[in-house]
Structures are given as structure tokens and as C-alpha cells.
Motif scaffolding. Structure first.
Motif, PDB file in Angstrom:
ATOM      1  N   ASN A  57     -64.304  -8.298  39.917  1.00 15.23           N
ATOM      2  CA  ASN A  57     -63.138  -8.170  39.048  1.00 15.23           C
ATOM      3  C   ASN A  57     -63.325  -8.978  37.776  1.00 15.23           C
ATOM      4  N   TYR A  90     -57.064 -12.332  37.407  1.00 14.57           N
ATOM      5  CA  TYR A  90     -57.815 -11.086  37.291  1.00 14.57           C
ATOM      6  C   TYR A  90     -57.185 -10.261  36.175  1.00 14.57           C
ATOM      7  N   LYS A  91     -57.984  -9.935  35.184  1.00 10.99           N
ATOM      8  CA  LYS A  91     -57.448  -9.190  34.038  1.00 10.99           C
ATOM      9  C   LYS A  91     -57.450  -7.693  34.327  1.00 10.99           C
ATOM     10  N   VAL A  92     -56.629  -7.325  35.276  1.00 10.75           N
ATOM     11  CA  VAL A  92     -56.418  -5.929  35.641  1.00 10.75           C
ATOM     12  C   VAL A  92     -54.915  -5.672  35.620  1.00 10.75           C
ATOM     13  N   PRO A  93     -54.494  -4.418  35.402  1.00  7.99           N
ATOM     14  CA  PRO A  93     -53.073  -4.134  35.181  1.00  7.99           C
ATOM     15  C   PRO A  93     -52.219  -4.108  36.432  1.00  7.99           C
ATOM     16  N   ASP A  94     -52.798  -4.253  37.608  1.00  6.45           N
ATOM     17  CA  ASP A  94     -52.021  -4.197  38.838  1.00  6.45           C
ATOM     18  C   ASP A  94     -50.972  -5.310  38.887  1.00  6.45           C
ATOM     19  N   PHE A 108     -52.816 -11.384  39.157  1.00  3.08           N
ATOM     20  CA  PHE A 108     -53.243 -10.250  38.339  1.00  3.08           C
ATOM     21  C   PHE A 108     -52.491 -10.224  37.012  1.00  3.08           C
ATOM     22  N   LYS A 109     -53.178  -9.809  35.971  1.00  2.00           N
ATOM     23  CA  LYS A 109     -52.599  -9.729  34.622  1.00  2.00           C
ATOM     24  C   LYS A 109     -51.298  -8.939  34.626  1.00  2.00           C
ATOM     25  N   THR A 225     -47.906  -0.753  43.430  1.00  2.64           N
ATOM     26  CA  THR A 225     -49.111  -1.521  43.734  1.00  2.64           C
ATOM     27  C   THR A 225     -48.975  -2.218  45.073  1.00  2.64           C
TER      28      THR A 225
END
Length: 252
Positions: A57, A90-94, A108-109, A225
Motif C-alpha cells: 500500500n 495509507y494513501k488510499v480512498p477507502d 486510510f486517507k 468499505t
């Protein structure tokens, strides 16, 4: 072989049909060993799995605004209930967050984008509550039993054996989607509430975080999510927090 071992082999036999490259007896013993894991061993498996997840990730760099914000939020809480905590984004949109038995907390971001600082702290407190209450340990033991991970017991020298990357990947996937009983969720909510109260934060942040999650799952356009799909009704949990805050004289 003891009667207990024979009973375990009989109980495990449907699952053992799926074991590849190992005999029934070895797979049965692996299943038994997973039930005898110590806290230290579970923490080590968690550490290995999180390490693999961090590689897969996009982790926010130390100078990234998301990391800087998270570090500011948790500056007083590098150790919680005696457990050293390491935090990363974690730079993810979840819309998600999780904590593991080794003290790893990953936010998460997408969650940071919709929550205030206190709401994020309340959610992290809930996830850490699962670790402190041993829910994460017990759930991982169950996951290991279900997958019949081989040679999970410690070696004679007392050191934990390493599992394969594919097995760690399976544990990592499990940690992202772990679900707990309604009782365990309520107890983790209570842990977060007490954590917020004890440290002088507004406990209502826990309620408003649940209300935001409820809104997120109510057809706002995005997919539901893991943090939404694996937890009980967010509106009911928010109301439970509000009711307790009123009883404690912390809300009207």
C-alpha cells in the motif's frame, strides 16, 4: 495420542480435505497448534503481515500532510494501555482503519478526509480496544485454525517460525476484513469512550464518527468499505454513546 488430539483430528477433518502437500496428521496438529498460540506469537504474525501490507500500500511519507496531521493527533498516545503503538497512513480512498496485535495502527486517507481530529482518535481508540480486549488475538487464532497454517507453533528455541508470503497475505486480507461479535463491538466502543473521557476529549466525537459512517453507508455514491460492512448498525451505536454521555452528565 491423547483423546483430546483424536477429537481435534475428527473435528478438523472436513477442513483438512483442502490441505495440500501435507498429511492429515500434520494438518491436524497444525490446527491444534493454532489454538495454543501465545500473545507474543500472535503479535509476531501480526507484525509480519502488517509489514507485507505496508509494502503493498502507498504509505504516506514522514513529511506528508496526512502523516503530519496523524502525528499531531496521536502525539500523546504513542503507548496505549501499556502497548507501544506505531501509526501510519495509507494513501488510499477507502474509509477504513485497523489495529493489530503488534501495536500497528493503519488509518486510510479516505477516513481522514471525512473525520475531525477527535473523531479519528475515537475510531482509532475503538480499533485499539479490539487489541487490548484480545478480540484481535482470538480472531486471528480462529483465522489460523480455519486455514490450517502449518507449523504455527514455536520452535524448540522458543522463536516463532515464519509463515510463507502467501499465508501472510491471507492474514493481511483477514485483518482488513475482520468482523467481531456485537458484544465485542460494544466492548470496543466502551473502550474508546473510556479512552476519550480519561484523556479529556469530548466523548461525543465517538457518536458523531458513527453518524458520519452511517451517512457514508446510506447511498452517498461510494461503495460501502470494510469499516462499514463489517460493523453493526452505526446509528444504533451512535445513540448508545449519546445515551451513556447523558447518564455521565457529558451531554444533554
Amino acid at each position: 495420542m491423547s483423546r483430546l488430539s483424536l477429537l481435534l483430528i475428527a473435528f478438523c477433518s472436513p477442513m483438512l480435505l483442502f490441505a495440500q502437500g501435507a498429511g492429515l496428521a500434520q494438518a491436524a496438529m497444525d490446527y491444534f497448534n493454532s489454538a495454543t498460540l501465545t500473545d507474543a506469537q500472535v503479535a509476531e504474525y501480526s507484525r509480519q503481515a502488517v509489514q507485507q501490507m505496508d509494502q503493498k500500500n502507498p504509505v504516506a511519507a514522514p513529511n506528508d500532510p496526512y502523516t503530519q496531521r496523524l502525528n499531531r493527533i496521536v502525539s500523546r498516545h504513542r503507548t496505549v494501555s501499556g502497548l507501544p503503538i506505531n501509526y501510519k497512513v495509507y494513501k488510499v480512498p477507502d474509509v477504513n482503519a485497523f489495529a493489530t496485535a503488534d501495536g500497528s495502527v493503519r488509518v486510510f486517507k479516505g477516513l481522514m478526509d471525512i473525520m475531525s481530529d477527535n473523531e479519528l482518535l475515537a475510531i482509532m481508540g475503538h480499533e485499539i480496544g479490539h487489541v487490548i480486549n484480545h478480540d484481535s488475538r482470538d480472531a486471528m487464532k480462529s483465522a489460523l485454525r480455519r486455514s490450517a497454517v502449518r507449523n504455527v507453533a514455536a520452535s524448540q528455541s522458543g522463536l516463532i517460525g515464519k509463515v510463507s508470503r502467501s499465508q501472510l497475505g491471507g492474514l493481511a486480507d483477514y485483518m482488513l476484513g475482520a468482523s467481531f461479535s456485537r458484544r465485542q463491538e460494544s466492548e470496543a466502543d466502551d473502550y474508546s469512550y473510556d479512552f476519550m473521557k480519561r484523556n479529556g476529549y469530548n466523548v461525543m466525537a465517538l457518536a458523531t464518527s458513527f453518524e458520519k459512517l452511517a451517512k457514508q453507508s446510506g447511498g452517498g455514491g461510494g461503495s460501502v468499505t470494510q469499516i462499514l460492512s463489517t460493523h453493526p448498525d452505526s446509528k444504533a451505536r451512535a445513540q448508545r454513546v449519546r445515551d451513556r454521555a447523558r447518564r455521565d452528565g457529558l451531554a444533554r
